[in-house]
Motif scaffolding. Structure first.
Motif, mmCIF file in Angstrom:
data_model
loop_
_atom_site.group_PDB
_atom_site.id
_atom_site.type_symbol
_atom_site.label_atom_id
_atom_site.label_comp_id
_atom_site.label_asym_id
_atom_site.label_seq_id
_atom_site.Cartn_x
_atom_site.Cartn_y
_atom_site.Cartn_z
ATOM 1 N N MET A 30 0.677 -1.052 -0.144
ATOM 2 C CA MET A 30 0.033 0.195 0.053
ATOM 3 C C MET A 30 0.765 1.367 -0.029
ATOM 4 O O MET A 30 1.754 1.534 0.736
ATOM 5 C CB MET A 30 -0.751 -0.081 1.285
ATOM 6 N N LYS A 31 0.547 2.288 -1.023
ATOM 7 C CA LYS A 31 1.503 3.350 -1.072
ATOM 8 C C LYS A 31 0.804 4.362 -0.164
ATOM 9 O O LYS A 31 -0.550 4.627 0.036
ATOM 10 C CB LYS A 31 1.514 3.744 -2.599
ATOM 11 N N PHE A 32 1.653 5.046 0.682
ATOM 12 C CA PHE A 32 1.133 6.065 1.590
ATOM 13 C C PHE A 32 1.129 7.358 0.747
ATOM 14 O O PHE A 32 2.190 7.922 0.151
ATOM 15 C CB PHE A 32 2.139 6.219 2.802
ATOM 16 N N TYR A 33 0.127 8.094 1.083
ATOM 17 C CA TYR A 33 0.033 9.409 0.359
ATOM 18 C C TYR A 33 -0.400 10.543 1.488
ATOM 19 O O TYR A 33 -1.343 10.425 2.035
ATOM 20 C CB TYR A 33 -0.903 9.303 -0.808
ATOM 21 N N ASN A 34 0.178 11.675 1.266
ATOM 22 C CA ASN A 34 -0.117 12.811 2.031
ATOM 23 C C ASN A 34 0.354 14.091 1.404
ATOM 24 O O ASN A 34 1.383 14.150 0.918
ATOM 25 C CB ASN A 34 0.634 12.904 3.517
ATOM 26 N N PRO A 35 -0.929 14.747 0.872
ATOM 27 C CA PRO A 35 -0.668 15.866 0.043
ATOM 28 C C PRO A 35 0.292 17.163 0.608
ATOM 29 O O PRO A 35 0.937 17.583 -0.467
ATOM 30 C CB PRO A 35 -1.987 16.440 -0.148
ATOM 31 N N ASP A 36 0.378 17.042 1.784
ATOM 32 C CA ASP A 36 1.486 17.929 2.558
ATOM 33 C C ASP A 36 2.677 17.726 2.280
ATOM 34 O O ASP A 36 3.751 18.316 2.454
ATOM 35 C CB ASP A 36 1.121 18.267 3.996
ATOM 36 N N ILE A 37 3.374 16.629 2.053
ATOM 37 C CA ILE A 37 4.482 16.255 1.598
ATOM 38 C C ILE A 37 4.957 16.072 0.473
ATOM 39 O O ILE A 37 4.326 15.277 -0.309
ATOM 40 C CB ILE A 37 4.723 14.552 2.384
ATOM 41 N N LYS A 38 6.003 16.759 -0.060
ATOM 42 C CA LYS A 38 6.558 16.805 -1.411
ATOM 43 C C LYS A 38 7.331 16.009 -1.482
ATOM 44 O O LYS A 38 7.490 15.421 -2.924
ATOM 45 C CB LYS A 38 6.837 18.382 -1.603
ATOM 46 N N GLU A 39 8.026 15.184 -0.944
ATOM 47 C CA GLU A 39 9.236 14.372 -1.164
ATOM 48 C C GLU A 39 9.702 13.408 -0.206
ATOM 49 O O GLU A 39 9.588 13.678 1.034
ATOM 50 C CB GLU A 39 10.332 15.377 -1.735
ATOM 51 N N GLU A 40 9.826 12.207 -0.909
ATOM 52 C CA GLU A 40 10.613 11.271 0.315
ATOM 53 C C GLU A 40 12.017 11.117 -0.024
ATOM 54 O O GLU A 40 12.414 10.990 -1.243
ATOM 55 C CB GLU A 40 9.788 9.847 0.325
ATOM 56 N N LYS A 41 12.915 11.084 1.061
ATOM 57 C CA LYS A 41 14.323 10.926 0.896
ATOM 58 C C LYS A 41 15.164 9.832 1.724
ATOM 59 O O LYS A 41 14.500 9.659 2.879
ATOM 60 C CB LYS A 41 14.913 12.260 1.029
ATOM 61 N N PHE A 42 15.923 9.081 1.113
ATOM 62 C CA PHE A 42 16.535 8.109 1.983
ATOM 63 C C PHE A 42 17.960 8.895 2.602
ATOM 64 O O PHE A 42 18.507 9.854 2.004
ATOM 65 C CB PHE A 42 17.213 7.236 1.154
ATOM 66 N N ILE A 43 18.053 8.758 4.012
ATOM 67 C CA ILE A 43 19.225 9.447 4.705
ATOM 68 C C ILE A 43 19.808 8.556 5.620
ATOM 69 O O ILE A 43 19.236 7.308 5.685
ATOM 70 C CB ILE A 43 18.503 10.501 5.283
ATOM 71 N N LYS A 44 20.635 9.043 6.452
ATOM 72 C CA LYS A 44 21.337 8.147 7.363
ATOM 73 C C LYS A 44 21.001 8.588 8.679
ATOM 74 O O LYS A 44 20.554 9.691 8.665
ATOM 75 C CB LYS A 44 22.827 8.400 7.211
ATOM 76 N N VAL A 45 21.112 7.773 9.711
ATOM 77 C CA VAL A 45 20.569 7.993 11.095
ATOM 78 C C VAL A 45 21.213 9.311 11.470
ATOM 79 O O VAL A 45 20.582 9.996 12.111
ATOM 80 C CB VAL A 45 21.204 6.773 11.866
ATOM 81 N N SER A 46 22.684 9.306 11.195
ATOM 82 C CA SER A 46 23.122 10.659 11.684
ATOM 83 C C SER A 46 22.715 11.871 11.194
ATOM 84 O O SER A 46 22.975 13.028 11.618
ATOM 85 C CB SER A 46 24.699 10.570 11.372
ATOM 86 N N GLN A 47 22.018 11.924 10.101
ATOM 87 C CA GLN A 47 21.371 12.966 9.461
ATOM 88 C C GLN A 47 19.956 13.358 10.394
ATOM 89 O O GLN A 47 19.391 14.660 9.729
ATOM 90 C CB GLN A 47 21.127 12.755 8.063
ATOM 91 N N ILE A 48 19.441 12.566 11.212
ATOM 92 C CA ILE A 48 18.177 12.901 11.508
ATOM 93 C C ILE A 48 18.009 13.960 12.614
ATOM 94 O O ILE A 48 19.107 14.048 13.467
ATOM 95 C CB ILE A 48 17.325 11.629 12.213
ATOM 96 N N LYS A 49 17.216 14.901 12.601
ATOM 97 C CA LYS A 49 17.275 15.795 13.485
ATOM 98 C C LYS A 49 15.889 16.143 14.280
ATOM 99 O O LYS A 49 14.755 15.499 13.701
ATOM 100 C CB LYS A 49 17.262 17.345 13.002
ATOM 101 N N ASN A 50 15.715 16.544 15.500
ATOM 102 C CA ASN A 50 14.523 16.942 16.165
ATOM 103 C C ASN A 50 13.520 17.411 15.140
ATOM 104 O O ASN A 50 13.721 18.403 14.603
ATOM 105 C CB ASN A 50 14.729 17.587 17.610
ATOM 106 N N GLY A 51 12.085 16.996 15.169
ATOM 107 C CA GLY A 51 11.118 17.451 14.586
ATOM 108 C C GLY A 51 10.840 16.796 13.274
ATOM 109 O O GLY A 51 9.997 17.270 12.375
ATOM 110 N N ASP A 52 12.002 16.169 12.664
ATOM 111 C CA ASP A 52 11.960 15.574 11.077
ATOM 112 C C ASP A 52 10.573 14.593 11.113
ATOM 113 O O ASP A 52 10.392 13.953 12.390
ATOM 114 C CB ASP A 52 13.221 14.950 10.911
ATOM 115 N N LYS A 53 10.203 14.439 10.014
ATOM 116 C CA LYS A 53 9.074 13.409 10.009
ATOM 117 C C LYS A 53 9.717 12.268 9.301
ATOM 118 O O LYS A 53 10.106 12.350 8.289
ATOM 119 C CB LYS A 53 8.112 14.019 9.263
ATOM 120 N N LEU A 54 9.319 11.255 9.805
ATOM 121 C CA LEU A 54 9.646 9.826 9.211
ATOM 122 C C LEU A 54 8.759 9.117 8.724
ATOM 123 O O LEU A 54 7.682 8.831 9.308
ATOM 124 C CB LEU A 54 10.571 9.101 10.298
ATOM 125 N N LEU A 55 8.706 8.484 7.629
ATOM 126 C CA LEU A 55 7.762 7.445 7.298
ATOM 127 C C LEU A 55 8.134 6.205 7.662
ATOM 128 O O LEU A 55 9.165 5.422 7.399
ATOM 129 C CB LEU A 55 7.596 7.361 5.666
#
Length: 131
Positions: free
Chosen positions: A1-26
């Motif tokens: 099932m594909k998740f869709y949220n119109p407020d989110i423009k892009e999904e990106k792959f990143i590393k754990v070390s790049q995550i910051k407080n307040g980031d939104k994760l799928l």
């Protein structure tokens, strides 16, 4: 099932070390707002003593491959990740006074079980940041 949220423009792959407080994760099929525990004391305390957290919030504990739920007041789910945000192990509904580990992981996402029963996360899934 594909998740869709119109407020989110892009999904990106990143590393754990790049995550910051307040980031939104799928995470699986649900979006969580993350708080990062990356200092000695924030990792040590984690969610200890908290009565609850919102069902769309998650705690990311960095430099971590095992957790405990001593002094916790609610069941939680844990997702063990490698440094590239790939799921190594997912544990559902961990009760207080328990231990869970995945020695090949480098971080753990924790979130409340209540309200997240339908969140599906499987080994080798890739957690994405939403921008």
């Amino acid at each position: 099932m594909k998740f869709y949220n119109p407020d989110i423009k892009e999904e990106k792959f990143i590393k754990v070390s790049q995550i910051k407080n307040g980031d939104k994760l799928l995470i699986g099929n649900k979006v969580f707002t993350v708080k990062v525990a990356d200092s000695f004391f924030s990792r040590l305390l984690g969610l200890m003593g908290k009565k609850e957290m919102k069902d769309n919030q998650a705690l990311l504990i960095t430099k971590c491959n095992s957790i405990h739920t001593f002094f916790m007041r609610f069941n939680m789910d844990a997702v063990f990740l490698d440094k590239n945000m790939v799921v190594k192990k997912s544990v559902k509904s961990i009760k207080p006074c328990s231990v869970a580990a995945e020695w090949s992981s480098s971080a753990v996402l924790e979130f409340m079980s209540k309200g997240n029963e339908k969140t599906q996360v499987e080994e080798n899934d890739k957690i994405k940041i939403l921008v």
